[in-house]
Design a protein around this motif. Structure first.
Motif, PDB file in Angstrom:
ATOM      1  N   LYS A 108      -6.172   7.213 -11.974  1.00  9.61           N
ATOM      2  CA  LYS A 108      -6.440   6.243 -10.723  1.00  9.61           C
ATOM      3  C   LYS A 108      -5.147   6.475  -9.916  1.00  9.61           C
ATOM      4  CE  LYS A 108      -9.383   4.236  -9.131  1.00  9.61           C
ATOM      5  NZ  LYS A 108     -11.060   4.897  -8.992  1.00  9.61           N
ATOM      6  N   LEU A 166       4.352  -4.044  -2.902  1.00 13.37           N
ATOM      7  CA  LEU A 166       4.856  -4.184  -4.390  1.00 13.37           C
ATOM      8  C   LEU A 166       4.240  -5.351  -5.091  1.00 13.37           C
ATOM      9  CD1 LEU A 166       8.760  -4.255  -3.459  1.00 13.37           C
ATOM     10  CD2 LEU A 166       7.299  -2.197  -4.197  1.00 13.37           C
ATOM     11  N   ILE A 167       4.343  -5.300  -6.447  1.00 12.27           N
ATOM     12  CA  ILE A 167       3.508  -6.246  -7.138  1.00 12.27           C
ATOM     13  C   ILE A 167       4.061  -7.766  -6.627  1.00 12.27           C
ATOM     14  CG2 ILE A 167       3.270  -7.570  -9.532  1.00 12.27           C
ATOM     15  CD1 ILE A 167       2.369  -4.439  -9.597  1.00 12.27           C
ATOM     16  N   GLU A 202      -0.434  -0.423  -1.922  1.00 15.80           N
ATOM     17  CA  GLU A 202      -0.855  -1.583  -2.264  1.00 15.80           C
ATOM     18  C   GLU A 202       0.409  -2.715  -2.375  1.00 15.80           C
ATOM     19  OE1 GLU A 202      -1.948  -1.085  -6.441  1.00 15.80           O
ATOM     20  OE2 GLU A 202      -4.002  -0.205  -5.682  1.00 15.80           O
ATOM     21  N   LYS A 206      -4.340   6.910  -5.995  1.00 17.96           N
ATOM     22  CA  LYS A 206      -3.800   6.055  -5.137  1.00 17.96           C
ATOM     23  C   LYS A 206      -2.534   6.834  -4.412  1.00 17.96           C
ATOM     24  CE  LYS A 206      -5.165   1.955  -7.425  1.00 17.96           C
ATOM     25  NZ  LYS A 206      -4.816   1.068  -8.394  1.00 17.96           N
ATOM     26  N   GLN A 211       3.883   0.623  -7.355  1.00 17.36           N
ATOM     27  CA  GLN A 211       4.754   0.125  -8.460  1.00 17.36           C
ATOM     28  C   GLN A 211       3.518  -0.349  -9.352  1.00 17.36           C
ATOM     29  OE1 GLN A 211       6.415  -3.998  -7.597  1.00 17.36           O
ATOM     30  NE2 GLN A 211       8.090  -3.569  -9.161  1.00 17.36           N
ATOM     31  N   VAL A 212       4.011   0.023 -10.556  1.00 17.74           N
ATOM     32  CA  VAL A 212       3.313  -0.259 -11.879  1.00 17.74           C
ATOM     33  C   VAL A 212       3.705  -1.114 -12.812  1.00 17.74           C
ATOM     34  CG1 VAL A 212       1.911   2.049 -11.598  1.00 17.74           C
ATOM     35  CG2 VAL A 212       4.060   1.968 -12.963  1.00 17.74           C
ATOM     36  N   ILE A 213       2.756  -1.727 -13.907  1.00 17.61           N
ATOM     37  CA  ILE A 213       3.546  -2.644 -14.633  1.00 17.61           C
ATOM     38  C   ILE A 213       3.142  -2.027 -16.193  1.00 17.61           C
ATOM     39  CG2 ILE A 213       2.848  -4.978 -15.790  1.00 17.61           C
ATOM     40  CD1 ILE A 213       2.166  -5.813 -13.131  1.00 17.61           C
TER      41      ILE A 213
END
Lengths: 81, 143
Positions: free
Chosen positions: B77, B25-26, B23, B81, B123-125
Motif C-alpha cells: 500500500k 505529514l501526520i 498525504e 502511494k 510519513q509512516v507510523i
C-alpha cells in the motif's frame, strides 16, 4: 462527540465501509475489531498525537546556525564508521 | 521558477524539484509540498522547507548512519502511494529535533519514506516500543 453504548459482540457502522466491533472487555480494557478498506489509516490515538506533536516541535526548535554547528560534529562522526 | 519567503530568506525553486507528500505529514495533512534546501556545509543533516507553509521547515537525516539495524520496509500500500513497484528504490529519513541543550534526537517512530524515482514521500507510523519520537543518538565511545 457522538457517544453510543454498545455491548460485546455489538458494533457500529461508519459510512459505507467501516465496521467497528466490540470484541470483549477484559481487565479494564476494551478489545475492538475494525473492518475498513485497506487504505484507511488506523492508529492508536495517542501514538498519532505524539507524532503530530513531534512534527510541530521538531520544526520549531531549530536555529539556522544550529545546523552548521551540528553538521560539523556529525560529519566527523559518520565518516568514522 | 517560483519563489517563497522563508526563514532562509527568499527561496527560488524549480517546481519540478518539489517533493510531493500526497498525504501531508501526520496530523499536518495540509503540508504536501517540500523543498530540499542546499546545504552550506557537508554533513548528514538536510533542511526540508515546506512550500505550503513558508514558516515550516525541519531537518532530516539518514537514520541508518546512526542506528545500524534500523529498517523500515514499505508495504504494498505504501509503495502504491509512493508510485513505485517492488523494485523501486525507497529511502528512509528521520526527522531530527534539537533540545535547548543542543542535543539532537531522531524521530524513529514516525520516519519518512522517500522514492527518488517519483519524488514522492510519505510519513509512516511504527508502533514499535523500541523507537521513540525523540530517540537520542547512541553514545559514542570516547577513546
Amino acid at each position: 462527540m457522538l457517544v453510543l453504548t454498545r455491548k460485546p459482540g455489538e458494533g457500529i457502522v461508519i459510512g459505507d465501509n467501516i465496521i467497528i466491533k466490540i470484541i470483549e472487555m477484559k481487565s479494564g480494557g476494551v478489545r475492538i475489531g475494525i473492518d475498513a478498506p485497506k487504505d484507511t489509516k488506523i492508529y492508536r490515538h495517542e501514538v498519532y498525537e505524539r507524532i503530530h506533536q513531534e512534527n510541530i516541535d521538531a520544526a520549531a526548535g531549530w536555529d539556522l546556525n544550529d545546523l552548521d554547528i551540528l553538521s560539523d560534529k556529525l560529519a566527523d562522526r559518520t565518516s568514522k564508521k | 521558477m517560483k519563489t517563497i519567503d522563508t526563514r532562509f530568506g527568499e527561496v527560488e525553486y524549480d517546481p519540478s524539484n518539489v517533493l510531493h507528500f500526497p498525504e501531508g505529514l501526520i496530523g499536518l495533512d495540509q503540508l504536501k509540498h517540500f523543498l530540499v534546501m542546499p546545504n552550506k556545509k557537508d554533513g548528514p543533516l538536510f533542511w526540508i522547507q515546506s512550500v505550503d507553509d513558508p514558516a515550516f521547515a525541519f531537518v532530516v537525516t539518514d537514520p541508518t548512519q546512526f542506528f545500524f539495524d534500523y529498517l523500515v520496509v514499505p508495504d504494498t500500500k505504501e509503495r502504491e502511494k509512493l508510485g513505485i513497484d517492488e523494485n523501486g528504490a525507497c529511502f528512509i529519513l528521520a526527522i531530527v529535533s534539537i533540545s535547548p541543550e543542543k542535543k539532537i534526537s531522531l524521530n524513529l517512530s514516525g520516519p519518512l519514506l522517500y522514492a527518488p524515482e517519483t519524488n514522492r514521500g510519505l510519513q509512516v507510523i511504527l508502533e514499535d516500543a523500541r523507537y521513540s519520537t525523540q530517540t537520542p543518538l547512541p553514545e559514542i565511545e570516547k577513546k
